[in-house]
Structures are given as C-alpha cells and as structure tokens.
Design a protein around this motif. Structure first.
Motif, PDB file in Angstrom:
ATOM      1  N   GLU A 103       0.882  -1.168   0.000  1.00  0.00           N
ATOM      2  CA  GLU A 103       0.000   0.000   0.000  1.00  0.00           C
ATOM      3  C   GLU A 103       0.919   1.216   0.000  1.00  0.00           C
ATOM      4  N   ARG A 104       0.745   2.107  -0.984  1.00  0.00           N
ATOM      5  CA  ARG A 104       1.594   3.277  -1.071  1.00  0.00           C
ATOM      6  C   ARG A 104       0.739   4.543  -1.062  1.00  0.00           C
ATOM      7  N   GLU A 105       1.010   5.425  -0.107  1.00  0.00           N
ATOM      8  CA  GLU A 105       0.313   6.706  -0.022  1.00  0.00           C
ATOM      9  C   GLU A 105       1.095   7.758  -0.807  1.00  0.00           C
ATOM     10  N   CYS A 106       0.371   8.762  -1.329  1.00  0.00           N
ATOM     11  CA  CYS A 106       1.023   9.738  -2.194  1.00  0.00           C
ATOM     12  C   CYS A 106       0.157  10.985  -2.332  1.00  0.00           C
ATOM     13  N   LEU A 107       0.692  12.136  -1.983  1.00  0.00           N
ATOM     14  CA  LEU A 107      -0.058  13.386  -2.113  1.00  0.00           C
ATOM     15  C   LEU A 107      -0.109  13.851  -3.560  1.00  0.00           C
ATOM     16  N   ARG A 108      -1.247  14.433  -3.940  1.00  0.00           N
ATOM     17  CA  ARG A 108      -1.336  15.167  -5.202  1.00  0.00           C
ATOM     18  C   ARG A 108      -0.994  16.630  -4.942  1.00  0.00           C
ATOM     19  N   ILE A 109      -0.177  17.219  -5.820  1.00  0.00           N
ATOM     20  CA  ILE A 109       0.184  18.627  -5.680  1.00  0.00           C
ATOM     21  C   ILE A 109      -0.099  19.343  -6.995  1.00  0.00           C
ATOM     22  N   ASP A 110      -0.238  20.671  -6.917  1.00  0.00           N
ATOM     23  CA  ASP A 110      -0.516  21.434  -8.126  1.00  0.00           C
ATOM     24  C   ASP A 110       0.786  21.889  -8.797  1.00  0.00           C
ATOM     25  N   ARG A 111       0.655  22.724  -9.834  1.00  0.00           N
ATOM     26  CA  ARG A 111       1.814  23.130 -10.621  1.00  0.00           C
ATOM     27  C   ARG A 111       2.847  23.927  -9.817  1.00  0.00           C
ATOM     28  N   SER A 112       2.407  24.546  -8.733  1.00  0.00           N
ATOM     29  CA  SER A 112       3.329  25.340  -7.916  1.00  0.00           C
ATOM     30  C   SER A 112       3.900  24.556  -6.740  1.00  0.00           C
ATOM     31  N   GLY A 113       3.498  23.297  -6.615  1.00  0.00           N
ATOM     32  CA  GLY A 113       3.988  22.473  -5.517  1.00  0.00           C
ATOM     33  C   GLY A 113       3.132  22.529  -4.268  1.00  0.00           C
ATOM     34  N   GLN A 114       2.013  23.250  -4.333  1.00  0.00           N
ATOM     35  CA  GLN A 114       1.095  23.322  -3.200  1.00  0.00           C
ATOM     36  C   GLN A 114       0.195  22.085  -3.193  1.00  0.00           C
ATOM     37  N   LEU A 115      -0.363  21.776  -2.032  1.00  0.00           N
ATOM     38  CA  LEU A 115      -1.316  20.679  -1.923  1.00  0.00           C
ATOM     39  C   LEU A 115      -2.488  20.922  -2.874  1.00  0.00           C
ATOM     40  N   ALA A 116      -2.821  19.922  -3.683  1.00  0.00           N
ATOM     41  CA  ALA A 116      -3.904  20.077  -4.648  1.00  0.00           C
ATOM     42  C   ALA A 116      -5.228  20.329  -3.936  1.00  0.00           C
ATOM     43  N   LYS A 117      -5.996  21.289  -4.435  1.00  0.00           N
ATOM     44  CA  LYS A 117      -7.313  21.612  -3.866  1.00  0.00           C
ATOM     45  C   LYS A 117      -8.441  20.953  -4.660  1.00  0.00           C
ATOM     46  N   THR A 118      -8.106  20.264  -5.721  1.00  0.00           N
ATOM     47  CA  THR A 118      -9.111  19.627  -6.571  1.00  0.00           C
ATOM     48  C   THR A 118      -9.628  18.338  -5.926  1.00  0.00           C
ATOM     49  N   PRO A 119     -10.855  17.931  -6.255  1.00  0.00           N
ATOM     50  CA  PRO A 119     -11.367  16.642  -5.753  1.00  0.00           C
ATOM     51  C   PRO A 119     -10.636  15.483  -6.410  1.00  0.00           C
ATOM     52  N   HIS A 120     -10.774  14.334  -5.813  1.00  0.00           N
ATOM     53  CA  HIS A 120     -10.203  13.101  -6.364  1.00  0.00           C
ATOM     54  C   HIS A 120     -10.656  12.951  -7.817  1.00  0.00           C
TER      55      HIS A 120
END
Length: 520
Positions: free
Chosen positions: A30-47
């Motif tokens: 099981e591997r966890e992994c954050l989604r980030i946006d183009r600027s490296g911030q935590l993605a605010k978009t839904p799954h």
C-alpha cells in the motif's frame, strides 16, 4: 547470539523440499502519495473521476485527505508482481492527472493550515459518512497536517502448507489457526525488538519543510533556509514529529498474545478519554468524531506492525481478528524513497522477507513493560540519530554499539536469505543482503544520508522533493501502458463508479443507528 524456537527448525527448513513452501508467501504493498498542483502546493481539486470511486475502487483510493492518494496492490505469491502492478497503477494514475504531480517524499510541504487540508469525501451513504467522521476525529485529535504524511506498508503472509510443516516439525498448538496466531505474535514481538533496522537501512525523511511545523518548536536545526533537519536522522516520519502521537502513550496494547491484543484494542475503543470527551462527539447534527474513547477505531492505533484479518460483512477488525485469527501481517515502517518513481526500491521486499522469517524462527518471549520502553527508546534513537558515529542501543538495559548489533542481525538473517534463494532459485536475496550490509559501516550510503546531500544541492527540501515529483510524474506519463493493461484499469474505474452510484441510491438508516450498530 540469537536463539531459535526449535533447534531443528532452521536446518529442516533450509532443505530444498521445505524451502519450496516459501514460494507461497503472499505479498502486497500500500503506497500513499499526495497530489500537488503546478506550484507544488497541496492540490485543492477533488479526487479525479478518471481514477474511479475512492470508496469502491479496489486499487486506487485515498487515505486521510482528498489529495492523499493510496495505491493498493492485490496480494500475490509472485515476488515481482507487487512492484510491477504498483508501477502500472502509478502510470495509469499519473496519466489521468491534469497539470498535477505526485509528491515524491514522505514528509509534506506547503500544505497550508489545517483548514486548508480537505478530508476525503466518500459520498452520502452511512459507510461513507462513517469514514469521513473518523477522519474528522483524527484531525481533531492529532491535527490534519500529521495525517498528510505518507509511507508504504508491506503486507505479508505465509502459506498454509508452510504452517503445517512448521507445526509438524516443532509441535505446538494442535489447532492450526491457534498455532498460526501464536507464532505470528511471536514474529511481531521480535519485529518490535529489531525493526529499528528498517528505518536505519531505508529511512528517507531526515529533513522537513519549516512550514510543516506550523510554528511549533522542535529540536531540529536549519540545514538550508526553509529546511530543518536532524544531522544524523533517518526517518523523522517515524519520530514524535511525524506519524506518532503522545496521546497514545496511555494505551497499553500488548502483543504477547492474540487474546491480550484484541482485548486491549476492544477496551481502548470503549474507554472514554476526558480530553476527547471535552472536545465533544457532536455539535448538533454535525459529528466531530465517532466517539470520545481512547481510540475511535482499531485503525487509529499506530504500531510498526499490525496483525490483520479481512473482516467479513463490515465486522469490526478486532472482533474478526479475535474470532477468525491472524490472516496476514502489515509492516508499516517504510518511508517513501524520493529517488524512485513509485517510492519503493526492489531490495526493500527482499530484506523484509528475510527479516520477517528471522523474526518468526527466533525465540520470542513475552515483552515486559520494561522491554517495551527499551524497544521504544531504540526506535527513537535510530529514527532521530541513527547515523550518529558511535551510537549505542539498549539490550537488556545495557548500552551496545548499533553497528555491532546490526552486523549480528545480518549474520543471523543469512540462513533465511539462503533459504529464500533455495526456494526461488538464484542469489537475489543473498546479494541484496550483502549490498545492504555495507550501509552499516558506511552510513553515507543510506538513503537518509543521500537525501540530505540532495537537499543541500537543490537548496532546500521543497526544491528537491518538487523536482523529483515533476521528474517522476512526467516519466510515468510518458510510459504508455499496454492495451490490455489500460483496458483493465479503465474497466475497473467504470465498475467502481457504477458500484458507488448503486450505493448512493440505497436507502439508509439514521446515521446514529448505523454507528451504534457498528460498535454493538
């Protein structure tokens, strides 16, 4: 020297006929992994909908946050399957992202305040709401930032034929499941004793973004502007700074037997805690946590290894474990390797197989409260300063050099590497152990040391992890899947969305009744 539970066990299982039973070992990741946006911030978009339903998809879901992906491989007795499947899941998922990247490190960066971290939303059903309320409770109790830390779990089980042969060889409980439970808990106790070797060899989180601390004090020092580190740290993820919490210090979860373990978990989810009671369970119709008990659910208990049983029909895990016994073990100490696109190196499962077999065969007396304190201290020393020259660990209240202890463990693991090579053919296990052993006397070869050097070269942890995130995501996107594999994933997405849709229109009982029935 290490002592084994039966003088003939290692010798007999080294024989070809017995060693072949190890081919039935089931493994999974099981591997966890954050989604980030183009600027490296935590993605605010839904799954992303292109990844399917996070509630019903078997391989692609989320953990705590909406932006925290979790990839799950089916269990397999083929040694190479878990990483190959994980690579396919990563490629498929990366190719569905639009302008986002998969964060390469275990420790998050630039995630904002707790209010900026959206909890995963699984839908309107009671089961979905239950998962969300549990996560609300985790955020309330420990803070949401801690829940964005990512790692990899290694799931492992031995085949029934192996257990039968081991029982015939050495005797034990006549009931096979009782025998499996007894020996599995012996394995876990030894892992608690020697698991410190995992973060030493594979830890990759010696530094964090200053922003992650959100103004809280720490003993870390500045490596470069914006980055704090432990000079000899291996895995801050596994330290008090990371995915640990002193709130659980009051728990007394024993691994000395299945009965003691399950009873302690049961007590923890039914024993109110004054602080959690003060926080409150509900605010009108809004649920803030599932309960005010020491644990909301068994999964809230953070441990380096957990015995697991897939619960039938929504049954609580502790109850299923108590009535049906141990099915597999979940090893939880692996950081994500930021130099690798899927976060996991091939030698990690090779080492884990060897270590777990050694822990199984070695004598494993009950752990006293004194020894548990010693085990906790050894882990703390390794994750915070494991590469420190001359570091000592505690063995029966005596200080012993880490390097000498590590070499002794490698000596005692050697027969099990040979046993696995006999089972599968070749020299992969023994070669991996030989290569990993060099990290004992050359700590600069450990991943944690290499991460620190890379951070300095990039001018900070964020710069390093963000660069790796972009490189890996773009590489995965540029690597096409075969037509059959792509069709398999697309079908799984559609099936999961259909299953979610069917659940969402199913009549639901009052949520309060659903929660009450779950804990009944």
């Amino acid at each position: 020297m290490l002592k084994f539970t039966c003088c003939n066990e290692v010798r007999q299982f080294s024989e070809v006929a017995q060693a072949r039973l190890l081919r039935g070992i089931q493994r999974g990741y099981e591997r966890e992994c954050l989604r980030i946006d183009r600027s490296g911030q935590l993605a605010k978009t839904p799954h992303p909908k292109a990844l399917g339903s996070k509630l019903t998809h078997p391989w692609i879901t989320t953990d705590y946050a909406e932006a925290l992906l979790e990839f799950i491989t089916p269990p397999s007795s083929e040694p190479g399957f878990p990483l190959a499947f994980l690579k396919d899941v990563h490629r498929f998922s990366a190719q569905q992202l639009e302008g986002e990247f998969l964060w390469a490190g275990s420790m998050p960066c630039k995630i904002g305040t707790d209010a900026d971290i959206a909890i995963a939303d699984y839908g309107p059903t009671n089961a979905a709401r239950f998962k969300m309320v549990y996560r609300e409770g985790l955020g309330l109790r420990y803070g949401r930032a801690m829940q964005t830390i990512a790692g990899a779990h290694y799931n492992w089980s031995l085949p029934q034929d192996f257990w039968l042969a081991l029982r015939d060889c050495c005797g034990g409980e006549p009931n096979l499941q009782d025998f499996i439970d007894q020996r599995s808990f012996g394995l876990i106790r030894n892992f608690l004793r020697y698991g410190w070797l995992v973060p030493y060899l594979f830890g990759t989180s010696p530094a964090v973004c200053r922003s992650f601390l959100q103004g809280h004090p720490s003993d870390l020092t500045e490596l470069v502007p914006g980055t704090l580190h432990g000079a000899y740290a291996t895995s801050l993820r596994m330290s008090d700074l990371g995915y640990q919490n002193h709130a659980q210090d009051k728990l007394n979860i024993s691994f000395n037997s299945l009965a003691e373990y399950s009873a302690a978990l049961e007590a923890a989810i039914r024993t109110p805690d004054p602080y959690y009671a003060e926080l409150g369970v509900r605010d009108g119709d809004r649920w803030k946590q599932l309960s005010d008990s020491l644990l909301q659910l068994e999964a809230e208990f953070y441990a380096p290894m957990r015995p697991k049983r897939i619960a039938p029909n929504g049954e609580r895990p502790a109850k299923a474990l108590r009535t049906l016994g141990v099915q597999y073990l979940e090893m939880r100490l692996f950081d994500l390797n930021p130099f690798i696109d899927i976060g996991i190196a091939p030698e990690q499962s090779l080492f884990a197989d060897v270590l777990l077999l050694m822990c199984l065969f070695r004598a494993s007396p009950p752990i006293t409260s004194r020894e548990q304190s010693e085990n906790d201290e050894n882990k703390r020393r390794v994750v915070t300063r494991g590469r420190q020259p001359g570091l000592h660990l505690l063995v029966h209240n005596r200080e012993q050099p880490l390097r000498a202890l590590a070499h002794e463990l490698f000596d005692e693991m050697a027969p099990f590497a040979a046993m696995l090579d006999t089972a599968y053919g070749g020299q992969r296990y023994q070669q991996a152990m030989q290569d990993l052993r060099t990290r004992i006397d050359q700590p600069e070869r450990t991943p944690s040391a290499q991460v620190l050097e890379a951070i300095k070269q990039h001018g900070g942890y964020f710069n390093f992890a963000f660069d790796m995130s972009k490189v890996h995501t773009q590489s995965l996107q540029a690597s096409p899947l075969s037509a059959d594999t792509l069709a398999k994933f697309k079908t799984s997405v559609q099936q999961s969305l259909a299953a979610q849709q069917q659940l969402d229109v199913t009549p639901q009982e009052p949520f309060e009744d659903f929660v009450t029935a779950y804990f009944a």
